[in-house]
Each structure stands twice: as structure tokens, then as C-alpha cells.
Design a protein around this motif. Structure first.
Motif, mmCIF file in Angstrom:
data_model
loop_
_atom_site.group_PDB
_atom_site.id
_atom_site.type_symbol
_atom_site.label_atom_id
_atom_site.label_comp_id
_atom_site.label_asym_id
_atom_site.label_seq_id
_atom_site.Cartn_x
_atom_site.Cartn_y
_atom_site.Cartn_z
ATOM 1 N N ARG A 254 0.765 -1.269 -0.160
ATOM 2 C CA ARG A 254 -0.114 -0.003 -0.040
ATOM 3 C C ARG A 254 0.855 1.249 -0.192
ATOM 4 N N VAL A 255 1.785 1.390 1.031
ATOM 5 C CA VAL A 255 2.617 2.511 1.163
ATOM 6 C C VAL A 255 3.539 2.654 -0.185
ATOM 7 N N THR A 256 4.003 1.502 -0.968
ATOM 8 C CA THR A 256 4.727 1.611 -2.140
ATOM 9 C C THR A 256 4.111 2.089 -3.222
ATOM 10 N N ILE A 257 2.700 1.845 -3.398
ATOM 11 C CA ILE A 257 2.014 2.257 -4.540
ATOM 12 C C ILE A 257 1.814 3.692 -4.352
ATOM 13 N N LYS A 258 1.337 4.088 -3.058
ATOM 14 C CA LYS A 258 1.382 5.573 -3.057
ATOM 15 C C LYS A 258 2.739 6.193 -3.150
ATOM 16 N N HIS A 259 3.613 5.839 -2.871
ATOM 17 C CA HIS A 259 4.934 6.614 -3.296
ATOM 18 C C HIS A 259 5.236 6.327 -4.803
ATOM 19 N N LEU A 260 4.610 5.344 -5.478
ATOM 20 C CA LEU A 260 4.733 5.384 -6.826
ATOM 21 C C LEU A 260 3.810 6.448 -7.545
ATOM 22 N N ASN A 261 2.625 6.437 -7.089
ATOM 23 C CA ASN A 261 1.820 7.398 -7.685
ATOM 24 C C ASN A 261 2.373 8.748 -7.402
ATOM 25 N N GLU A 262 2.913 9.130 -6.223
ATOM 26 C CA GLU A 262 3.284 10.440 -5.741
ATOM 27 C C GLU A 262 4.683 10.523 -6.590
ATOM 28 N N SER A 263 5.522 9.731 -6.988
ATOM 29 C CA SER A 263 6.719 10.038 -7.806
ATOM 30 C C SER A 263 6.279 10.402 -9.151
ATOM 31 N N PHE A 264 5.138 9.559 -9.628
ATOM 32 C CA PHE A 264 4.681 9.904 -11.008
ATOM 33 C C PHE A 264 4.225 11.488 -11.151
ATOM 34 N N ALA A 265 3.345 11.910 -10.038
ATOM 35 C CA ALA A 265 2.942 13.235 -10.182
ATOM 36 C C ALA A 265 4.079 14.249 -10.096
ATOM 37 N N ARG A 266 5.105 13.694 -9.561
ATOM 38 C CA ARG A 266 6.287 14.837 -9.514
ATOM 39 C C ARG A 266 7.125 14.906 -10.710
ATOM 40 N N LEU A 267 6.966 13.572 -11.391
ATOM 41 C CA LEU A 267 7.534 13.569 -12.988
ATOM 42 C C LEU A 267 6.711 14.532 -13.782
ATOM 43 N N THR A 268 5.466 14.558 -13.705
ATOM 44 C CA THR A 268 4.499 15.545 -14.511
ATOM 45 C C THR A 268 4.812 16.612 -14.254
ATOM 46 N N LYS A 269 5.496 17.147 -13.030
ATOM 47 C CA LYS A 269 5.491 18.679 -12.999
ATOM 48 C C LYS A 269 6.797 19.261 -13.341
ATOM 49 N N LEU A 270 7.834 18.354 -13.713
ATOM 50 C CA LEU A 270 9.025 18.878 -14.205
ATOM 51 C C LEU A 270 8.780 19.499 -15.488
ATOM 52 N N LYS A 271 9.717 20.311 -15.461
ATOM 53 C CA LYS A 271 9.779 21.239 -16.901
ATOM 54 C C LYS A 271 9.935 20.345 -18.151
ATOM 55 N N ALA A 272 10.874 19.340 -17.954
ATOM 56 C CA ALA A 272 11.178 18.489 -19.207
ATOM 57 C C ALA A 272 10.019 17.666 -19.374
ATOM 58 N N TRP A 273 8.897 17.394 -18.730
ATOM 59 C CA TRP A 273 7.805 16.618 -18.998
ATOM 60 C C TRP A 273 7.112 16.947 -20.434
ATOM 61 N N PRO A 274 6.846 16.071 -21.299
ATOM 62 C CA PRO A 274 6.447 16.516 -22.532
ATOM 63 C C PRO A 274 4.966 16.143 -22.762
ATOM 64 N N GLY A 275 4.156 15.605 -21.747
ATOM 65 C CA GLY A 275 2.903 15.236 -22.168
ATOM 66 C C GLY A 275 1.838 16.490 -22.077
ATOM 67 N N ILE A 276 0.934 16.220 -23.018
ATOM 68 C CA ILE A 276 -0.360 17.021 -23.200
ATOM 69 C C ILE A 276 -1.467 16.307 -22.220
ATOM 70 N N ALA A 277 -1.345 15.025 -22.346
ATOM 71 C CA ALA A 277 -2.385 14.407 -21.259
ATOM 72 C C ALA A 277 -1.802 12.782 -21.373
ATOM 73 N N TYR A 278 -2.436 11.938 -20.698
ATOM 74 C CA TYR A 278 -2.068 10.691 -20.165
ATOM 75 C C TYR A 278 -2.974 9.764 -19.852
ATOM 76 N N ILE A 279 -2.916 8.488 -19.802
ATOM 77 C CA ILE A 279 -3.804 7.656 -19.187
ATOM 78 C C ILE A 279 -2.733 6.785 -18.329
ATOM 79 N N LYS A 280 -3.154 6.397 -17.167
ATOM 80 C CA LYS A 280 -2.083 5.649 -16.431
ATOM 81 C C LYS A 280 -2.791 4.811 -15.620
ATOM 82 N N THR A 281 -2.071 3.450 -15.412
ATOM 83 C CA THR A 281 -2.925 2.399 -14.589
ATOM 84 C C THR A 281 -1.525 1.867 -13.808
ATOM 85 N N VAL A 282 -1.873 1.248 -12.609
ATOM 86 C CA VAL A 282 -0.992 0.530 -11.682
ATOM 87 C C VAL A 282 -1.210 -0.930 -11.948
#
Length: 231
Positions: A107-135
Motif C-alpha cells: 500500500r505505501v509503495t503504491i502511494k509512493h509510486l503514484n506520488e513519484s509520477f505526479a512529481r515527474l509530470t510537474k518537471l519542466k522537461a515533462w512532454p505530455g499534453i495528456a496521459y492514461i495511467k494504470t498501476v
């Protein structure tokens, strides 16, 4: 096939704290009401499922299969409008992982994984306009859990010019987002401009855990998995 898988999962639940799931899964899809409806395209009639008694338990493979079909249908309905609105868009398929964890830490690992992805999408280099994500969670031979992300990312066509990110750079960005001292394994695939993302939509929108990992796992691992993903 899904009924047989669900029968085995119901047996794993029987007599445990999740006995109510066993009962629900046992009765799932036992009553199916089919109706003949006109098929405008074929000019004839076809069978359509009108109603069914389903259990909606997360681990039920009948309901998981139907859920995946529903998500695919929604995505496929939306896709033509997306292509019209973004005719030059390109697509990337990301697989993002972190180190395996004990099943009790899922449970805590999945939470960390999702929080890490949220940080990735906020980086200046993130190229995405939109996305679909699943665990997705798989079970390793040493009984650890392997949670990881599948992400279909829509980018501008300019991504494949001056804004291109190499595999090495993607790994560095993911490591920065995960905030770890090791470099997590990740994979990135580009869809050719002439190809449709439909195939990868099906890959993203699938089971959260493979049936074999639930059926053939030892019972304690399976029950702890159920506790960890509840809610």
C-alpha cells in the motif's frame, strides 16, 4: 476461463476474514439475461446481455474482465475526438518501476509510486499534453510484490525534434522523481506517426494483477494482497 479463475479465487477466500467475497464471487454471473435486439449494421438480430447479477469484487476475474472492456470502450469512444482535436499529436508508452517490496508494504509503495509520477509530470522537461495511467502488481519468485506503472502519454509532434528526451535522460528524470539513490528501471516506446495508439490503449487498460499471480500465489500472500489494495 474467467469463471474457472474466479472459482479458485473464491476458494482462497473461503473461511477467512474475506469469506463474504467468497460468497459474492461464487454467485457472480450465475444469472445472465440475454435479449435479441436489432442490429442496424447487419440488418438482423443479435444477442445482447440485458442484465446480470455480478459481484463487483476487485479480485473477481469475471468482473475484472468486464471492467477492462468498459474502460476500453470509453477510451475508444473518446479517441476519435482526441485525434480530431490533436491531429499532429504523437504518443509514448512508458513503463515505470521501483524496487520490489514486501507484500505487507504494498500500500505505501503504491502511494509512493503514484506520488513519484505526479512529481515527474510537474518537471519542466515533462512532454505530455495528456496521459492514461494504470498501476499493475505482479508477484516475484521471492514472494515480493512488483508494483509498476503503464502510461500512455500524448505529446506534441515537436517532441521528436529539439525537445526529444533520450532513454538515459528519461531514467534520470524518473530517478529524480522517485527520490532514490538507485536508478529505477524504466522503458519508453514511441508510437510511429502513421500508427494508431489503439493497441497500447488495450495494454494500459488491463488487469491490475494477472490472474495467475492471484490463483497460484500462496494463500497468505493472496490474502495480504487483498488487504493492501482494499479501497
Amino acid at each position: 476461463v474467467h469463471r474457472a479463475e474466479s472459482d479458485q479465487i473464491a476458494a482462497n477466500f473461503k473461511g477467512t476474514e474475506f469469506n463474504r467475497y467468497s460468497e459474492r464471487i461464487n454467485f457472480c454471473s450465475q444469472f445472465l439475461d440475454f435479449r435479441l435486439v436489432p442490429d442496424k449494421d447487419e440488418g438482423a438480430y443479435r444477442l445482447k446481455l440485458s442484465s446480470a447479477r455480478l459481484c463487483h469484487a476487485r479480485q473477481c476475474q469475471i468482473c475484472a474482465w468486464r471492467r477492462s472492456l468498459m474502460y476500453k470502450a470509453r477510451a475508444y469512444r473518446a479517441l476519435p475526438a482526441v485525434i480530431v482535436d490533436y491531429p499532429t499529436a504523437r504518443y509514448l508508452f512508458l513503463t515505470l518501476t521501483i524496487k520490489n517490496c514486501a507484500i505487507g508494504d504494498l500500500r505505501v509503495t503504491i502511494k509512493h509510486l503514484n506520488e513519484s509520477f505526479a512529481r515527474l509530470t510537474k518537471l519542466k522537461a515533462w512532454p505530455g499534453i495528456a496521459y492514461i495511467k494504470t498501476v499493475e502488481v505482479t508477484r516475484s519468485k521471492d514472494r515480493t510484490a512488483h508494483p509498476h506503472l503503464h502510461v500512455l502519454v500524448m505529446t506534441k509532434a515537436s517532441y521528436f525534434g529539439a525537445n526529444y528526451i533520450s532513454k538515459k535522460e528519461w531514467c534520470a528524470l524518473w530517478k529524480q522523481s522517485v527520490r532514490t539513490d538507485y536508478t529505477p528501471i524504466m522503458d519508453v516506446q514511441a508510437i510511429k506517426a502513421k500508427d494508431s495508439p489503439v493497441g497500447l490503449l488495450a495494454e494500459v487498460i488491463k488487469y491490475q494483477t494477472k490472474p495467475n499471480d492471484l490463483i497460484f500465489a500462496d494463500r497468505e500472500w493472496f490474502l495480504e494482497y487483498t488487504r493492501q489494495v482494499h479501497g
